[in-house]
Design a protein around this motif. Structure first.
Motif, PDB file in Angstrom:
ATOM      1  N   PRO A 117       1.057  -1.233  -0.210  1.00 38.45           N
ATOM      2  CA  PRO A 117      -0.009  -0.112   0.096  1.00 38.45           C
ATOM      3  C   PRO A 117       0.905   1.310  -0.213  1.00 38.45           C
ATOM      4  O   PRO A 117       0.244   2.345  -0.375  1.00 38.45           O
ATOM      5  N   LEU A 130      -9.419  -1.695  -6.427  1.00 38.07           N
ATOM      6  CA  LEU A 130      -8.745  -1.435  -5.116  1.00 38.07           C
ATOM      7  C   LEU A 130      -9.416  -2.494  -3.905  1.00 38.07           C
ATOM      8  O   LEU A 130     -10.653  -2.644  -4.097  1.00 38.07           O
ATOM      9  N   ASN A 139      -8.714  -3.388   0.417  1.00 39.20           N
ATOM     10  CA  ASN A 139      -8.001  -3.170   1.525  1.00 39.20           C
ATOM     11  C   ASN A 139      -7.015  -4.219   1.829  1.00 39.20           C
ATOM     12  O   ASN A 139      -7.686  -5.463   1.746  1.00 39.20           O
ATOM     13  N   ASN A 158      -7.909   3.949   1.476  1.00 36.04           N
ATOM     14  CA  ASN A 158      -8.430   3.236   0.379  1.00 36.04           C
ATOM     15  C   ASN A 158      -7.947   3.788  -0.719  1.00 36.04           C
ATOM     16  O   ASN A 158      -8.597   4.110  -1.731  1.00 36.04           O
ATOM     17  N   THR A 187      -4.517  -1.514  -0.637  1.00 32.29           N
ATOM     18  CA  THR A 187      -4.843  -0.153   0.222  1.00 32.29           C
ATOM     19  C   THR A 187      -4.481  -0.406   1.511  1.00 32.29           C
ATOM     20  O   THR A 187      -4.972  -1.380   2.202  1.00 32.29           O
ATOM     21  N   HIS A 195      -4.272   4.253  -3.540  1.00 35.92           N
ATOM     22  CA  HIS A 195      -3.024   3.963  -3.980  1.00 35.92           C
ATOM     23  C   HIS A 195      -2.405   4.489  -5.098  1.00 35.92           C
ATOM     24  O   HIS A 195      -3.025   5.118  -6.065  1.00 35.92           O
TER      25      HIS A 195
END
Length: 364
Positions: free
Chosen positions: A256, A298, A300, A282, A278, A284
């Motif tokens: 991340p 994306l 987490n 949230n 990420t 990147h």
């Protein structure tokens, strides 16, 4: 024009030898960046490589190089080298590659940035997110305000040179990643996603030794990794890395904290959609690389295995036509010609700054 490029390589090969950044096998983004700069501005770039065991002699090494070559511009990719070159009163270009995190050296950067701005250093960041992050950090930790007007802009660290390839329909690897073998890059996270070994996962990494206990502990543990349908390849030449990427269905960026994301660019160029892991933001930095938002997803990093597998399944069935779109749009956005032109303009702009001192004799 003569451009001096001091660079620091803080690791050595597993056999104890010193690495050569011009080797086809590169360990990370900075080394690849140095290599690309040198190969594309070969008649002008003078590389000065400082290895970990030479760090106490940095001033002597850089000073001797300035005295010998009498450069027109100094090109830095490491902020710590600024203190060694500012005495020469030469034009300086600095590209900030630092990742999006807060190690001790980042927390003390505010005052150094003020000094660089007062000197007239041409400062570039590599992504909007990276700049915003460090801008906020300097304000919070050092009460230093750096604005967009203070920097010269943004410099993409890489490009796509090889356009003579086929976007493949047959792709034996379900998920793949590339990354330095340490906890921050965490390339073996891809194998962990594939813990039930129902997919074919590929990790491309290295076996370098940094001397950092935490980093090397991760690497030593990873060297023992085994698993069905879990392939790990070490120290591949870059052309082989690209060939393997072309055989992947999905690429996972496991870090991340990326400042930009060269490997994400390379994956997209081969028609491989990219999953960006990420943090709580949230966001990147590699989002800016994609030519279209449909080319990336994306997630987490702390998401469940089920969430990862659902996303991988969605992207794995992407049509060959869509993959060709990803490849063509990425190659067009990040062409070698555009990259060379941007750096040519960068160096020419810096060279217009008036120079006064150029040698050690003039200093002393």
């Amino acid at each position: 024009m003569k451009i001096l490029m001091p660079s620091y390589i803080p690791w050595h090969n597993a056999d104890g030898s010193q690495p050569n950044f011009l080797d086809a096998t590169v360990s990370g983004g900075i080394e690849k960046f140095m290599r690309d700069i040198y190969l594309n501005f070969q008649d002008e770039i003078i590389p000065v490589v400082i290895y970990k065991d030479q760090i106490k002699d940095t001033w002597k090494i850089i000073g001797a190089a300035v005295n010998k070559h009498k450069p027109d511009v100094i090109f830095l990719n490491r902020p710590a080298h600024y203190k060694y070159v500012k005495q020469f009163d030469l034009p300086i270009v600095f590209i900030d590659h630092r990742p999006v995190d807060r190690p001790p050296q980042v927390l003390s950067m505010g005052d150094e940035y003020l000094d660089m701005l007062e000197y007239g250093v041409h400062i570039y960041f590599v992504s909007e997110r990276q700049f915003a992050y460090h801008q906020e950090t300097m304000k919070k930790k050092s009460n230093v305000i750096v604005t967009r007007d203070d920097i010269k802009g943004f410099a993409a660290p890489s490009f796509i040179a090889d356009t003579n390839f086929e976007v493949l329909d047959d792709r034996p690897y379900d998920i793949v990643t590339i990354g330095r073998n340490d906890r921050q890059k965490d390339p073996f996270f891809v194998h962990k996603i594939n813990k039930d070994q129902t997919l074919h996962s590929l990790v491309m990494t290295n076996d370098i030794i940094t001397g950092d206990e935490e980093r090397d502990k991760y690497a030593e543990k990873s060297l023992k990794w085994t698993g069905n349908n879990q392939t790990t390849l070490y120290n591949l030449p870059h052309d082989q890395v690209m060939n393997k990427l072309a055989q992947a269905k999905v690429y996972v960026s496991t870090c991340p904290q990326e400042s930009w994301g060269i490997t994400a660019l390379e994956a997209l160029s081969r028609g491989v959609p990219v999953i960006l892991c990420t943090d709580s933001s949230n966001m990147h930095s590699s989002q800016e690389i994609a030519a279209d938002s449909s080319h990336i997803r994306l997630i987490n990093k702390g998401a469940s295995t089920k969430e990862y597998l659902t996303l991988i399944e969605e992207l794995s069935i992407m049509s060959c036509d869509k993959r060709k779109e990803i490849s063509e749009m990425t190659v067009n956005k990040h062409s070698k010609e555009n990259w060379i032109k941007s750096y040519r303009n960068m160096f020419d702009l810096a060279a217009t700054r008036e120079k006064r001192l150029t040698t050690l004799e003039e200093l002393f």
